[in-house]
Write a protein that holds these residues in place. Structure first.
Motif, short mmCIF file in Angstrom:
data_model
loop_
_atom_site.label_atom_id
_atom_site.label_comp_id
_atom_site.label_asym_id
_atom_site.label_seq_id
_atom_site.Cartn_x
_atom_site.Cartn_y
_atom_site.Cartn_z
N UNK A 166 -8.48 -3.21 80.00
CA UNK A 166 -7.62 -4.09 79.21
C UNK A 166 -7.02 -3.32 78.05
N UNK A 167 -5.84 -3.72 77.64
CA UNK A 167 -5.10 -3.02 76.57
C UNK A 167 -5.89 -3.00 75.26
N UNK A 168 -6.51 -4.14 74.93
CA UNK A 168 -7.24 -4.20 73.65
C UNK A 168 -8.46 -3.27 73.68
N UNK A 169 -9.11 -3.13 74.86
CA UNK A 169 -10.25 -2.22 74.99
C UNK A 169 -9.78 -0.78 74.82
N UNK A 170 -8.65 -0.46 75.44
CA UNK A 170 -8.11 0.90 75.35
C UNK A 170 -7.78 1.24 73.90
N UNK A 171 -7.19 0.28 73.18
CA UNK A 171 -6.81 0.50 71.77
C UNK A 171 -8.04 0.89 70.95
N UNK A 172 -9.15 0.19 71.20
CA UNK A 172 -10.39 0.48 70.44
C UNK A 172 -10.86 1.91 70.74
N UNK A 173 -10.81 2.32 72.00
CA UNK A 173 -11.25 3.67 72.34
C UNK A 173 -10.31 4.74 71.78
N UNK A 174 -9.05 4.38 71.63
CA UNK A 174 -8.08 5.36 71.11
C UNK A 174 -8.24 5.61 69.62
N UNK A 175 -9.14 4.87 68.96
CA UNK A 175 -9.43 5.16 67.55
C UNK A 175 -10.28 6.42 67.43
N UNK A 176 -11.09 6.73 68.45
CA UNK A 176 -11.96 7.92 68.42
C UNK A 176 -11.55 8.99 69.43
N UNK A 177 -10.77 8.59 70.44
CA UNK A 177 -10.37 9.52 71.51
C UNK A 177 -8.86 9.49 71.65
N UNK A 178 -8.31 10.58 72.17
CA UNK A 178 -6.87 10.59 72.40
C UNK A 178 -6.60 10.72 73.90
N UNK A 179 -5.48 10.08 74.31
CA UNK A 179 -5.11 10.09 75.72
C UNK A 179 -4.48 11.44 76.05
N UNK A 180 -5.05 12.16 77.00
CA UNK A 180 -4.51 13.49 77.31
C UNK A 180 -3.71 13.49 78.61
N UNK A 181 -4.15 12.69 79.59
CA UNK A 181 -3.47 12.73 80.89
C UNK A 181 -3.77 11.48 81.68
N UNK A 182 -3.02 11.29 82.76
CA UNK A 182 -3.30 10.23 83.73
C UNK A 182 -3.59 10.94 85.05
N UNK A 183 -4.72 10.65 85.66
CA UNK A 183 -5.13 11.36 86.88
C UNK A 183 -5.09 10.43 88.09
N UNK A 184 -4.42 10.89 89.13
CA UNK A 184 -4.32 10.16 90.40
C UNK A 184 -3.82 8.73 90.21
N UNK B 294 -4.96 6.59 88.51
CA UNK B 294 -6.13 5.71 88.52
C UNK B 294 -6.92 5.78 87.21
N UNK B 295 -6.86 6.91 86.53
CA UNK B 295 -7.73 7.10 85.36
C UNK B 295 -6.93 7.64 84.17
N UNK B 296 -7.31 7.15 82.98
CA UNK B 296 -6.85 7.78 81.74
C UNK B 296 -7.87 8.85 81.38
N UNK B 297 -7.41 10.04 81.07
CA UNK B 297 -8.32 11.10 80.60
C UNK B 297 -8.25 11.12 79.08
N UNK B 298 -9.37 10.78 78.45
CA UNK B 298 -9.44 10.74 76.99
C UNK B 298 -10.38 11.85 76.51
N UNK B 299 -9.97 12.52 75.44
CA UNK B 299 -10.86 13.52 74.84
C UNK B 299 -11.05 13.17 73.36
N UNK B 300 -12.13 13.66 72.83
CA UNK B 300 -12.54 13.33 71.45
C UNK B 300 -11.54 13.90 70.45
N UNK B 301 -11.17 13.07 69.50
CA UNK B 301 -10.28 13.54 68.45
C UNK B 301 -11.09 14.41 67.49
#
Lengths: 268, 295
Positions: free
Chosen positions: A240-258, A260-267
């Motif tokens: 869900x968008x709101x869940x993703x927003x919360x995770x993006x406070x500590x991680x940044x979106x680096x790529x989209x794989x297949x 199917x997946x957002x690849x997030x790495x630690x800021x």
């Protein structure tokens, strides 16, 4: 008592999936009736006794105790030479019994075909259902390469859905995981005394049900993941968008794989 | 001693010796905290030495038996051809890698962690982190991860490919040797029945792939696991040895099982089976001698 219950239920499960146990009992019956002609009397006597011990619950429970709780019911059948005995009976039937009955090659061929048919039917025809979520080894390798390229840290600690984690440690021993396959494959818990804490179990439930509303709050899940030192996350794109927003406070979106997946790495 | 041995006995004893060597190297690494590299080198060196010894003995035995072997009959040739076709089918299934079932198994993860950390069981293979509560000693002593890891260390092959694809092929070949030894014991006078016996065995293995615990499933879907090695190689050999009353060989099989599979302090299915067959043999011999005395 639990051993007796397992032994009672175990035989039922053993003969449900396929019927080779039935073929074995037929072979045993055949040779018992022909026992005077069987030269390998020791083999026949042993197989008969071993089969009886494995079928009847009380003796089967004692055998399960002997093999220890590490193994389930079906492993007591190791002591019964099912494969060899059926093959032995087949050879004696074809070479002795059938030869006495007829010398017509067509009849012999028909009998052989019938035996092969019985074998095919007893084997439980049909393929195993393929898990639609399962990824191929190549796909997981591609994901792991991308993860390592995008993660700035020397050691990657990964959190991802089951279909990625299932093959990660098998393909790359340098990547650490938030939890392993024993989170969903209970048989693997026999290999260690370690248990997963409740917060890890909740994190597992969270990522496997990313669109559900009734689960642990997103910020609690994020806190668990951050506190455990996870520096790389693969989030399913259905999140869900709101869940993703919360995770993006500590991680940044680096790529989209297949796709199917957002690849997030630690800021940093 | 060589007079009593056949080539199949030598091959299977070589397999047991390889397992024994791997166990010694594994125990050295686990309990004396030596590096996995050392254990792997010792294992591989031991395996090569065993292979060369087995080759030498096999050549001697083959030369000894050469003159006493009759040429193959037409029936035997047809049966061997059919067996060859079915075996090719099995190899194709094993090499395809599509029949692998890893539920309840973590051999590849364990080998990967050994290779990465250069130490056995220093981290939990499933997570890569240190154990918090440890693991059972009876699992820690089993040598298969060291045996497989030794080849992965020095050969250009990934653990996934080696363990899931190549090892089952070796296990299949060794199982054929074990079942052939049993076939020779069950049909000592008739050589023609042995390829038919082997053909029936392989067909039964293919038919038995439907459930965990069946021999066929052990070969086709999990041919690298300790239980599969026990059920497909050691157990048929134990049957053959017990029927021939070869007690030394039985002891070796019991010891090999203890190195491959979780047992009750070394008491496993090989011991139970051998004891059962020897007791049955004793009962029958007494019955025969009573009949002879009575007549």
């Amino acid at each position: 008592m639990s051993y007796l219950k397992s032994a009672w239920n175990g035989w039922g499960e053993f003969i449900t999936a396929g019927k080779l146990a039935g073929v074995f009992l037929a072979a045993l019956l055949f040779l018992l009736f022909q026992r005077k002609k069987v030269k390998q009397q020791t083999f026949l006597l042993y197989t008969t006794i071993a089969a009886v011990l494995c079928i009847f619950p009380v003796m089967a429970a004692i055998l399960m105790l002997y093999q220890t709780i590490f193994f389930d019911y079906q492993w007591i059948w190791t002591m019964v030479p099912m494969t060899c005995f059926c093959a032995f009976a087949a050879v004696l039937f074809l070479e002795d019994h059938l030869k006495e009955y007829t010398s017509d090659k067509r009849v012999k061929a028909a009998v052989v075909l019938m035996l092969l048919g019985i074998l095919a039917i007893s084997s439980g025809l049909g393929k195993k259902a393929v898990d639609p979520k399962a990824l191929t080894t190549g796909e997981v390798k591609t994901i792991l390469t991308s993860v390592k390229e995008n993660c700035a840290d020397e050691t990657v600690k990964l959190w991802a859905p089951e279909e990625v984690l299932a093959k990660t440690r098998a393909l790359d021993g340098s990547i650490e995981l938030l939890y392993g396959r024993n989170m969903w494959d209970n048989h693997l818990n026999a290999y260690a005394y370690d248990v997963y804490s409740e917060d890890l179990q909740e994190a597992h439930f969270w990522i496997e049900h990313t669109t559900w509303y009734e689960r642990i709050p997103d910020d609690e899940c994020l806190e668990t993941v951050v506190n455990r030192g996870v520096n790389c996350i693969l989030l399913p794109m259905e999140v869900r968008e709101d869940s993703l927003e919360i995770f993006l406070t500590e991680y940044e979106k680096k790529a989209v794989l297949f796709e199917k997946y957002y690849l997030l790495t630690r800021i940093r | 001693m060589l007079r009593k041995l056949s080539v199949s006995d030598i091959v299977l004893t070589g397999f047991i010796a390889t397992v024994g060597g791997a166990e010694c190297a594994h125990v050295l690494a686990v309990f004396l905290h030596k590096s996995f590299s050392l254990a792997a080198a010792l294992t591989l060196g031991g395996t090569v030495a065993v292979f060369l010894c087995c080759l030498a003995f096999s050549v001697l035995v083959a030369r000894r038996d050469r003159k006493s072997i009759d040429p193959l009959s037409k029936k035997e040739k047809w049966l061997l051809a059919a067996l060859g076709c079915v075996c090719l089918w099995v190899f194709a299934l094993l090499i395809s890698g599509k029949t692998i079932d890893v539920h309840g198994d973590m051999t590849v993860e364990t080998v990967q962690s050994f290779l990465t950390t250069d130490a056995p069981y220093s981290v939990n293979p499933l997570t890569g982190e240190a154990y918090t509560a440890g693991m059972p000693m009876r699992l820690r002593v089993l040598c298969l991860p060291t045996l497989y890891g030794a080849f992965c260390k020095f050969l250009p092959v990934t653990p996934w490919t080696w363990i899931h694809t190549i090892v089952p092929c070796f296990v299949f070949v060794l199982s054929l040797v074990a079942f052939y030894t049993l076939g020779t014991t069950l049909f000592p006078e008739s050589r023609e029945r042995r390829p038919l016996f082997l053909l029936a065995v392989v067909l039964l293995l293919l038919a038995g792939t439907y459930a965990y615990g069946m021999d066929g499933f052990g070969l086709i879907s999990s041919g690298w696991r300790g239980v599969s090695l026990r059920n497909l190689i050691l157990m048929p050999y134990v049957f053959a040895l017990a029927l021939r009353r070869r007690y030394m060989g039985i002891v070796l099989c019991i010891l090999a099982e203890a190195c491959l599979v979780w047992t009750l302090y070394g008491l496993g299915m090989c011991l139970l089976t051998a004891a059962g067959i020897l007791i049955c043999d004793l009962i029958l011999r007494r019955r025969i001698s009573k009949k002879e005395v009575a007549s």
